[in-house]
Design a protein around this motif. Structure first.
Motif, PDB file in Angstrom:
ATOM      1  N   GLU A  73       0.836  -1.194   0.000  1.00  0.00           N
ATOM      2  CA  GLU A  73       0.000   0.000   0.000  1.00  0.00           C
ATOM      3  C   GLU A  73       0.876   1.252   0.000  1.00  0.00           C
ATOM      4  O   GLU A  73       1.919   1.299   0.651  1.00  0.00           O
ATOM      5  N   ALA A  74       0.461   2.264  -0.731  1.00  0.00           N
ATOM      6  CA  ALA A  74       1.233   3.506  -0.798  1.00  0.00           C
ATOM      7  C   ALA A  74       1.345   4.131   0.598  1.00  0.00           C
ATOM      8  O   ALA A  74       0.415   4.031   1.403  1.00  0.00           O
ATOM      9  N   PRO A  75       2.468   4.783   0.903  1.00  0.00           N
ATOM     10  CA  PRO A  75       2.650   5.391   2.222  1.00  0.00           C
ATOM     11  C   PRO A  75       1.566   6.421   2.524  1.00  0.00           C
ATOM     12  O   PRO A  75       1.135   7.169   1.640  1.00  0.00           O
ATOM     13  N   THR A 247      -8.604  11.276  14.388  1.00  0.00           N
ATOM     14  CA  THR A 247      -7.918   9.988  14.350  1.00  0.00           C
ATOM     15  C   THR A 247      -8.748   8.962  13.599  1.00  0.00           C
ATOM     16  O   THR A 247      -9.940   8.798  13.874  1.00  0.00           O
ATOM     17  N   MET A 248      -8.120   8.284  12.650  1.00  0.00           N
ATOM     18  CA  MET A 248      -8.742   7.148  11.959  1.00  0.00           C
ATOM     19  C   MET A 248      -8.018   5.875  12.396  1.00  0.00           C
ATOM     20  O   MET A 248      -6.783   5.790  12.318  1.00  0.00           O
ATOM     21  N   THR A 249      -8.779   4.890  12.870  1.00  0.00           N
ATOM     22  CA  THR A 249      -8.200   3.627  13.328  1.00  0.00           C
ATOM     23  C   THR A 249      -8.813   2.474  12.559  1.00  0.00           C
ATOM     24  O   THR A 249     -10.042   2.366  12.451  1.00  0.00           O
ATOM     25  N   VAL A 250      -7.956   1.610  12.038  1.00  0.00           N
ATOM     26  CA  VAL A 250      -8.414   0.361  11.432  1.00  0.00           C
ATOM     27  C   VAL A 250      -7.541  -0.765  11.989  1.00  0.00           C
ATOM     28  O   VAL A 250      -6.351  -0.589  12.223  1.00  0.00           O
ATOM     29  N   ASN A 251      -8.174  -1.905  12.222  1.00  0.00           N
ATOM     30  CA  ASN A 251      -7.480  -3.091  12.720  1.00  0.00           C
ATOM     31  C   ASN A 251      -6.867  -2.836  14.104  1.00  0.00           C
ATOM     32  O   ASN A 251      -7.174  -1.863  14.773  1.00  0.00           O
ATOM     33  N   GLY A 252      -5.999  -3.748  14.528  1.00  0.00           N
ATOM     34  CA  GLY A 252      -5.429  -3.668  15.866  1.00  0.00           C
ATOM     35  C   GLY A 252      -6.275  -4.469  16.841  1.00  0.00           C
ATOM     36  O   GLY A 252      -7.507  -4.459  16.789  1.00  0.00           O
ATOM     37  N   VAL A 253      -5.615  -5.160  17.763  1.00  0.00           N
ATOM     38  CA  VAL A 253      -6.327  -5.943  18.766  1.00  0.00           C
ATOM     39  C   VAL A 253      -6.923  -5.045  19.837  1.00  0.00           C
ATOM     40  O   VAL A 253      -8.073  -5.205  20.242  1.00  0.00           O
ATOM     41  N   LEU A 254      -6.132  -4.075  20.304  1.00  0.00           N
ATOM     42  CA  LEU A 254      -6.577  -3.206  21.390  1.00  0.00           C
ATOM     43  C   LEU A 254      -6.003  -1.809  21.199  1.00  0.00           C
ATOM     44  O   LEU A 254      -4.790  -1.638  21.069  1.00  0.00           O
ATOM     45  N   THR A 255      -6.871  -0.827  21.176  1.00  0.00           N
ATOM     46  CA  THR A 255      -6.450   0.566  21.068  1.00  0.00           C
ATOM     47  C   THR A 255      -7.262   1.395  22.055  1.00  0.00           C
ATOM     48  O   THR A 255      -8.483   1.313  22.082  1.00  0.00           O
ATOM     49  N   ARG A 256      -6.554   2.162  22.878  1.00  0.00           N
ATOM     50  CA  ARG A 256      -7.224   3.116  23.760  1.00  0.00           C
ATOM     51  C   ARG A 256      -6.592   4.482  23.527  1.00  0.00           C
ATOM     52  O   ARG A 256      -5.404   4.678  23.788  1.00  0.00           O
ATOM     53  N   ASN A 257      -7.393   5.405  23.015  1.00  0.00           N
ATOM     54  CA  ASN A 257      -6.944   6.767  22.764  1.00  0.00           C
ATOM     55  C   ASN A 257      -7.597   7.691  23.796  1.00  0.00           C
ATOM     56  O   ASN A 257      -8.819   7.827  23.821  1.00  0.00           O
ATOM     57  N   GLU A 258      -6.761   8.314  24.630  1.00  0.00           N
ATOM     58  CA  GLU A 258      -7.273   9.258  25.620  1.00  0.00           C
ATOM     59  C   GLU A 258      -6.899  10.676  25.208  1.00  0.00           C
ATOM     60  O   GLU A 258      -5.776  10.929  24.755  1.00  0.00           O
ATOM     61  N   CYS A 259      -7.835  11.589  25.390  1.00  0.00           N
ATOM     62  CA  CYS A 259      -7.594  12.996  25.073  1.00  0.00           C
ATOM     63  C   CYS A 259      -8.147  13.851  26.202  1.00  0.00           C
ATOM     64  O   CYS A 259      -9.322  13.718  26.568  1.00  0.00           O
ATOM     65  N   VAL A 260      -7.292  14.712  26.751  1.00  0.00           N
ATOM     66  CA  VAL A 260      -7.664  15.594  27.859  1.00  0.00           C
ATOM     67  C   VAL A 260      -7.368  17.024  27.429  1.00  0.00           C
ATOM     68  O   VAL A 260      -6.213  17.370  27.158  1.00  0.00           O
ATOM     69  N   ILE A 261      -8.411  17.844  27.355  1.00  0.00           N
ATOM     70  CA  ILE A 261      -8.270  19.207  26.834  1.00  0.00           C
ATOM     71  C   ILE A 261      -8.779  20.202  27.867  1.00  0.00           C
ATOM     72  O   ILE A 261      -9.848  20.013  28.447  1.00  0.00           O
ATOM     73  N   GLU A 262      -8.018  21.261  28.067  1.00  0.00           N
ATOM     74  CA  GLU A 262      -8.419  22.319  28.991  1.00  0.00           C
ATOM     75  C   GLU A 262      -8.443  23.650  28.247  1.00  0.00           C
ATOM     76  O   GLU A 262      -7.416  24.095  27.720  1.00  0.00           O
ATOM     77  N   GLU A 411      -7.904  11.802   1.462  1.00  0.00           N
ATOM     78  CA  GLU A 411      -7.008  10.663   1.673  1.00  0.00           C
ATOM     79  C   GLU A 411      -7.572   9.714   2.726  1.00  0.00           C
ATOM     80  O   GLU A 411      -7.506   8.494   2.580  1.00  0.00           O
ATOM     81  N   ILE A 412      -8.128  10.265   3.796  1.00  0.00           N
ATOM     82  CA  ILE A 412      -8.708   9.428   4.839  1.00  0.00           C
ATOM     83  C   ILE A 412      -9.860   8.597   4.276  1.00  0.00           C
ATOM     84  O   ILE A 412      -9.969   7.385   4.527  1.00  0.00           O
ATOM     85  N   LEU A 413     -10.724   9.216   3.507  1.00  0.00           N
ATOM     86  CA  LEU A 413     -11.864   8.491   2.933  1.00  0.00           C
ATOM     87  C   LEU A 413     -11.406   7.424   1.938  1.00  0.00           C
ATOM     88  O   LEU A 413     -11.995   6.350   1.854  1.00  0.00           O
ATOM     89  N   THR A 414     -10.333   7.737   1.193  1.00  0.00           N
ATOM     90  CA  THR A 414      -9.792   6.751   0.260  1.00  0.00           C
ATOM     91  C   THR A 414      -9.276   5.525   0.998  1.00  0.00           C
ATOM     92  O   THR A 414      -9.501   4.379   0.580  1.00  0.00           O
ATOM     93  N   ARG A 415      -8.588   5.755   2.119  1.00  0.00           N
ATOM     94  CA  ARG A 415      -8.086   4.633   2.921  1.00  0.00           C
ATOM     95  C   ARG A 415      -9.237   3.836   3.533  1.00  0.00           C
ATOM     96  O   ARG A 415      -9.177   2.610   3.626  1.00  0.00           O
ATOM     97  N   ALA A 416     -10.272   4.540   3.966  1.00  0.00           N
ATOM     98  CA  ALA A 416     -11.431   3.855   4.528  1.00  0.00           C
ATOM     99  C   ALA A 416     -12.100   2.974   3.467  1.00  0.00           C
ATOM    100  O   ALA A 416     -12.494   1.823   3.732  1.00  0.00           O
ATOM    101  N   GLU A 417     -12.210   3.510   2.267  1.00  0.00           N
ATOM    102  CA  GLU A 417     -12.814   2.747   1.170  1.00  0.00           C
ATOM    103  C   GLU A 417     -11.985   1.512   0.841  1.00  0.00           C
ATOM    104  O   GLU A 417     -12.519   0.439   0.571  1.00  0.00           O
TER     105      GLU A 417
END
Length: 426
Positions: A73-75, A247-262, A411-417
């Motif tokens: 796949e292209a970079p 953030t776009m996530t595909v695959n992976g066994v376990l992913t936890r993304n935390e975001c804290v904004i002030e 690009e994100i939508l292309t990767r999703a497709e």
């Protein structure tokens, strides 16, 4: 209060397997973080904040195995003019990276920064602030033990984005990276992130945005199938500043993304969005905490998850509006599209409001493909699988639209497709 014995034992085993970097300006912050980890203990399945996600493989002393996948796949972001910074299994690769000199910003390696450095006052500072009112021990572990990372100071607006690229070459690698970003008043910076990084990945990104500054962030996580990752993003916004992350996530066994904004300055804007697509042994957790502590600020949380074959999605999102944060505009939506009856979506949206002049809303829904829409497309001669993919892409669009750059959206939508095509059931 000290952690229970079961957590203490697991925590100590994990700490014994790591080497604490010593020397240099980051030492006080690292030692403080280590003490906090020892006191809190690493996450356990009985912890309320981890009730939907089992943290065991994120805290075990030994990193689990994860096969290294080759792809033609292209970079990601390959057609963009960008400054590339490459890490291989958590270690900076100078030969694969571009020259770090770029007008408008300075970039230093965490491990190379001199004793007198602007990051001394920021490294670990936002992470510490983000521990209240919810403990985030994996973030503290990161501050203590991060072996590499970059320190980016945007004094103006550079001519191109910075692309942090993570590569995975060892099936048992364990990477801990910590990045610090400082955006000066009137400056704007775009940071792109992509790549699997390691078999197990713990990353922390601290972003301090001065008055009138802007920070844009687009991240992709995939397409490795066995990734286990815990990421943390801490941001502090000044007056009339902007923070936008997708953030776009595909695959992976376990992913936890935390975001804290002030939001600490009046008229600040913070948007955090995400989309994920999971198939089978896939568990994806978005956990967000946004604090409004200034007047006339806006925040948006938009998360979409597409799940099939027993995949699990989790969303925990909170908006806290403090007493003086009048005229707050807070919006939160989390939705899942379940492509079969075996998948599940677990959501915990929250609002905690102490001001009386606000416009805040939140909602969470979960459902199947719209059969009427599917029938309409098929009646126009579109095969069932392709019609379903079109509806999935339409479902994801609200989250992807949070990206300001249209080329990045495309690009994100292309990767999703492409992901949908690979997983298509004809």
């Amino acid at each position: 209060m000290a952690a229970p014995l079961v957590k203490q034992d697991a925590t100590q085993a994990r700490l014994d397997a790591l080497d604490l970097p010593t020397g240099g300006w980051s030492t006080p912050a690292r030692q403080d973080a280590l003490a906090r980890v020892q006191n809190m203990g690493l996450p356990h399945a009985r912890d309320e904040y981890w009730k939907y996600t089992k943290p065991a493989t994120l805290v075990d002393a030994t990193a689990p195995k994860a096969a290294v996948y080759e792809t033609d796949e292209a970079p990601m972001f390959g057609d963009m003019d960008r400054l590339k910074i490459v890490f291989v299994d958590g270690v900076f690769d100078a030969d694969a990276s571009d020259d770090l000199s770029l007008e408008g910003i300075t970039i230093d390696r965490l491990s190379d920064a001199k004793d007198i450095h602007w990051a001394k006052d920021l490294y670990g500072a936002l992470e510490v602030k983000g521990q209240d009112p919810v403990e985030r021990p994996l973030a503290a572990l990161n501050t203590a033990f991060a072996s590499d990372g970059v320190l980016i100071h945007a004094t103006k607006t550079p001519s191109k984005p910075v692309n942090l690229i993570y590569k995975h070459q060892s099936d048992s690698s364990d990477a801990i990276l910590h990045h610090v970003v400082k955006v000066d008043s009137g400056a704007s910076l775009t940071v792109l992130e992509n790549g699997p990084a390691a078999a197990r990945f713990n990353k922390c990104l601290e972003v301090d945005i001065a008055d009138g500054g802007a920070f844009h962030h687009v991240r992709t996580q995939g397409r490795d199938h066995e990734r286990r990752a815990a990421t943390h993003m801490f941001a502090r916004l000044g007056t009339e500043s902007t923070f936008k992350s997708f953030t776009m996530t595909v695959n992976g066994v376990l992913t936890r993304n935390e975001c804290v904004i002030e939001l600490t300055g009046d008229d600040a804007v913070a948007h955090i969005a995400g989309a994920c697509m999971g198939d089978g042994d896939f568990h994806h957790d978005d956990t967000v905490f946004i604090t409004h502590d200034a007047v006339n600020c806006e925040s948006r949380q938009v998360f979409k998850k597409v799940l099939r074959n027993g995949a699990t999605g989790v969303f925990q999102g909170k908006i806290l509006v403090k007493p003086d944060a009048q005229k707050t505009d807070g919006y939160q939506i989390s939705q899942s599209l379940l492509l079969d009856e075996d998948s599940q979506f677990l959501a915990k949206p929250e609002l905690e409001i102490y001001a009386d002049d606000v416009a805040c809303s939140h909602g969470s829904t979960s459902g199947a493909i719209d059969e009427d829409a599917l029938f309409y497309l098929q009646s126009r001669g579109i095969p069932h699988s392709i019609a379903q993919d079109l509806l999935v892409l339409s479902f994801l669009a609200e989250a992807v639209d949070e990206i300001e750059d249209e080329a990045l959206q495309e690009e994100i939508l292309t990767r999703a497709e492409a992901w949908l095509s690979r997983h298509r059931k004809d």
